[in-house]
Design a protein around this motif. Structure first.
Motif, PDB file in Angstrom:
ATOM      1  N   GLY A   1      58.882  37.290  39.253  1.00 44.94           N
ATOM      2  CA  GLY A   1      59.056  38.737  39.227  1.00 44.94           C
ATOM      3  C   GLY A   1      59.677  39.297  37.972  1.00 44.94           C
ATOM      4  O   GLY A   1      59.984  40.496  37.914  1.00 44.94           O
ATOM      5  N   SER A   2      59.848  38.475  36.942  1.00 44.08           N
ATOM      6  CA  SER A   2      60.512  38.941  35.727  1.00 44.08           C
ATOM      7  C   SER A   2      59.553  39.685  34.810  1.00 44.08           C
ATOM      8  O   SER A   2      58.328  39.574  34.931  1.00 44.08           O
ATOM      9  N   GLU A   3      60.112  40.442  33.877  1.00 48.04           N
ATOM     10  CA  GLU A   3      59.311  41.194  32.922  1.00 48.04           C
ATOM     11  C   GLU A   3      58.658  40.251  31.917  1.00 48.04           C
ATOM     12  O   GLU A   3      59.284  39.295  31.449  1.00 48.04           O
ATOM     13  N   GLN A   4      57.414  40.523  31.564  1.00 51.07           N
ATOM     14  CA  GLN A   4      56.727  39.699  30.578  1.00 51.07           C
ATOM     15  C   GLN A   4      57.163  40.108  29.174  1.00 51.07           C
ATOM     16  O   GLN A   4      57.151  41.285  28.828  1.00 51.07           O
ATOM     17  N   THR A   5      57.523  39.122  28.353  1.00 50.11           N
ATOM     18  CA  THR A   5      57.941  39.398  26.979  1.00 50.11           C
ATOM     19  C   THR A   5      57.129  38.627  25.949  1.00 50.11           C
ATOM     20  O   THR A   5      57.167  38.966  24.760  1.00 50.11           O
ATOM     21  N   ASP A   6      56.408  37.597  26.368  1.00 50.38           N
ATOM     22  CA  ASP A   6      55.618  36.775  25.453  1.00 50.38           C
ATOM     23  C   ASP A   6      54.159  36.764  25.892  1.00 50.38           C
ATOM     24  O   ASP A   6      53.842  37.020  27.059  1.00 50.38           O
ATOM     25  N   LEU A   7      53.281  36.430  24.961  1.00 49.83           N
ATOM     26  CA  LEU A   7      51.862  36.357  25.292  1.00 49.83           C
ATOM     27  C   LEU A   7      51.580  35.001  25.926  1.00 49.83           C
ATOM     28  O   LEU A   7      50.980  34.121  25.323  1.00 49.83           O
ATOM     29  N   ASP A   8      52.052  34.855  27.179  1.00 51.95           N
ATOM     30  CA  ASP A   8      51.827  33.615  27.919  1.00 51.95           C
ATOM     31  C   ASP A   8      51.137  33.864  29.252  1.00 51.95           C
ATOM     32  O   ASP A   8      50.921  32.951  30.030  1.00 51.95           O
ATOM     33  N   PHE A   9      50.765  35.117  29.497  1.00 53.47           N
ATOM     34  CA  PHE A   9      49.994  35.472  30.689  1.00 53.47           C
ATOM     35  C   PHE A   9      49.124  36.678  30.360  1.00 53.47           C
ATOM     36  O   PHE A   9      49.612  37.663  29.792  1.00 53.47           O
ATOM     37  N   ILE A  10      47.861  36.605  30.704  1.00 49.84           N
ATOM     38  CA  ILE A  10      46.936  37.735  30.575  1.00 49.84           C
ATOM     39  C   ILE A  10      46.085  37.776  31.832  1.00 49.84           C
ATOM     40  O   ILE A  10      45.527  36.757  32.240  1.00 49.84           O
ATOM     41  N   GLU A  11      45.986  38.934  32.450  1.00 50.58           N
ATOM     42  CA  GLU A  11      45.000  39.089  33.517  1.00 50.58           C
ATOM     43  C   GLU A  11      43.793  39.809  32.937  1.00 50.58           C
ATOM     44  O   GLU A  11      43.894  40.966  32.499  1.00 50.58           O
ATOM     45  N   LEU A  12      42.672  39.131  32.906  1.00 47.62           N
ATOM     46  CA  LEU A  12      41.429  39.705  32.413  1.00 47.62           C
ATOM     47  C   LEU A  12      40.710  40.409  33.556  1.00 47.62           C
ATOM     48  O   LEU A  12      40.531  39.832  34.635  1.00 47.62           O
ATOM     49  N   LEU A  13      40.299  41.645  33.318  1.00 44.15           N
ATOM     50  CA  LEU A  13      39.586  42.439  34.317  1.00 44.15           C
ATOM     51  C   LEU A  13      38.204  42.740  33.754  1.00 44.15           C
ATOM     52  O   LEU A  13      38.074  43.427  32.739  1.00 44.15           O
ATOM     53  N   PHE A  14      37.177  42.216  34.415  1.00 46.73           N
ATOM     54  CA  PHE A  14      35.823  42.318  33.884  1.00 46.73           C
ATOM     55  C   PHE A  14      35.142  43.594  34.371  1.00 46.73           C
ATOM     56  O   PHE A  14      35.110  43.886  35.561  1.00 46.73           O
ATOM     57  N   ASN A  15      34.595  44.326  33.402  1.00 51.96           N
ATOM     58  CA  ASN A  15      33.965  45.613  33.672  1.00 51.96           C
ATOM     59  C   ASN A  15      32.538  45.615  33.136  1.00 51.96           C
ATOM     60  O   ASN A  15      32.137  44.733  32.376  1.00 51.96           O
ATOM     61  N   ASP A  16      31.793  46.642  33.519  1.00 41.64           N
ATOM     62  CA  ASP A  16      30.420  46.804  33.055  1.00 41.64           C
ATOM     63  C   ASP A  16      30.313  48.024  32.155  1.00 41.64           C
ATOM     64  O   ASP A  16      30.995  49.038  32.358  1.00 41.64           O
ATOM     65  N   ARG A  17      29.427  47.920  31.183  1.00 40.01           N
ATOM     66  CA  ARG A  17      29.086  49.058  30.346  1.00 40.01           C
ATOM     67  C   ARG A  17      27.558  49.098  30.238  1.00 40.01           C
ATOM     68  O   ARG A  17      26.896  48.066  30.222  1.00 40.01           O
ATOM     69  N   ARG A  18      27.038  50.323  30.173  1.00 36.98           N
ATOM     70  CA  ARG A  18      25.582  50.472  30.121  1.00 36.98           C
ATOM     71  C   ARG A  18      25.237  51.779  29.423  1.00 36.98           C
ATOM     72  O   ARG A  18      25.822  52.825  29.731  1.00 36.98           O
ATOM     73  N   ASP A  19      24.329  51.715  28.481  1.00 32.97           N
ATOM     74  CA  ASP A  19      23.831  52.900  27.783  1.00 32.97           C
ATOM     75  C   ASP A  19      24.974  53.738  27.225  1.00 32.97           C
ATOM     76  O   ASP A  19      24.983  54.973  27.342  1.00 32.97           O
ATOM     77  N   GLY A  20      25.958  53.049  26.630  1.00 37.94           N
ATOM     78  CA  GLY A  20      27.058  53.763  25.988  1.00 37.94           C
ATOM     79  C   GLY A  20      28.080  54.335  26.942  1.00 37.94           C
ATOM     80  O   GLY A  20      28.896  55.182  26.548  1.00 37.94           O
ATOM     81  N   GLU A  21      28.080  53.867  28.211  1.00 37.96           N
ATOM     82  CA  GLU A  21      29.021  54.385  29.192  1.00 37.96           C
ATOM     83  C   GLU A  21      29.810  53.251  29.842  1.00 37.96           C
ATOM     84  O   GLU A  21      29.287  52.143  30.035  1.00 37.96           O
ATOM     85  N   PHE A  22      31.041  53.526  30.178  1.00 41.66           N
ATOM     86  CA  PHE A  22      31.915  52.623  30.917  1.00 41.66           C
ATOM     87  C   PHE A  22      31.737  52.930  32.395  1.00 41.66           C
ATOM     88  O   PHE A  22      31.863  54.078  32.827  1.00 41.66           O
ATOM     89  N   LEU A  23      31.449  51.886  33.191  1.00 42.20           N
ATOM     90  CA  LEU A  23      31.210  52.076  34.619  1.00 42.20           C
ATOM     91  C   LEU A  23      32.442  51.662  35.414  1.00 42.20           C
ATOM     92  O   LEU A  23      32.965  50.558  35.226  1.00 42.20           O
TER      93      LEU A  23
END
Length: 213
Positions: free
Chosen positions: A114-136
């Motif tokens: 539950g501690s605050e993140q201070t270093d680049l040792d965790f990343i949550e990647l969230l995958f999204n779609d884009r189409r025809d120049g738009e973010f879905l």
């Protein structure tokens, strides 16, 4: 926000388009830190998923994909992904805040201090779609926004525009942190941003939502 500078360098190294999202995106929009952040959320695109997984595994990251029932599947290679959810946890093996316990073959339970993140040792990647120049929007792809409006930059760091971030957070608006993000960001958003968020909330929550005006 040194952590975001480190992240930016890392994502440039990966060679894929990305945008900071979550609470850090609200901070970038407001130009100041508004609260502690326990994790770092990064929006990327679905077509880059396999390339990202391979490159991060090559860089020595441990990668886990949520599978429901509080368990995560440890990804051993691109071909072993289950692809059940649209997010992946990327964790440095020496991370002190997350403890993973084996449950069954390649499946793990996790404990977080539950501690605050201070270093680049965790990343949550969230995958999204884009189409025809738009973010879905992932939960309803009829809700969309021009890419050059959805992703904006400050000091060369790309981040998701606050109305999109708040739309994602709206499904858990009972969170005190998310409510604070809404209150802080909505005061600075312009009328066009507020109108877009309001319209999207009405479409997503036809029976009402406390953020709808």
């Amino acid at each position: 926000m040194d952590l975001l500078g480190v992240l930016n360098e890392f994502m440039i190294h990966l060679g894929v388009d990305y945008a900071v999202c979550g609470g850090y995106a609200i901070d970038l929009f407001l130009g100041q830190k508004t609260r502690p952040h326990k994790d770092l959320d990064v929006a990327v695109y679905r077509e880059d998923r396999d390339a990202i997984v391979q490159r991060m595994l090559n860089d020595g990251w441990d990668m886990y994909e949520p599978c429901g029932c509080a368990f995560l599947h440890k990804i051993g290679g691109v071909e072993t992904q289950k692809r059940i959810k649209s997010n992946i946890w990327c964790v440095r093996p020496d991370n002190a805040h997350y403890k993973f316990t084996a449950h069954e073959k390649d499946m793990f339970a996790v404990e977080f201090d539950g501690s605050e993140q201070t270093d680049l040792d965790f990343i949550e990647l969230l995958f999204n779609d884009r189409r025809d120049g738009e973010f879905l929007y992932a939960k309803n792809k009829d809700i969309k926004m021009k890419l050059d409006s959805a992703v904006i930059k400050v000091k060369e760091i790309p981040y998701l525009t606050p109305e999109l971030v708040l739309l994602y957070k709206s499904t858990m608006s009972e969170s005190p942190d998310y409510q604070l993000d809404f209150e802080n960001a909505s005061m600075k958003m312009n009328e066009e941003q507020r109108a877009w968020l309001n319209g999207a909330l009405i479409r997503m929550f036809p029976r009402g939502h406390k953020w709808i005006k």
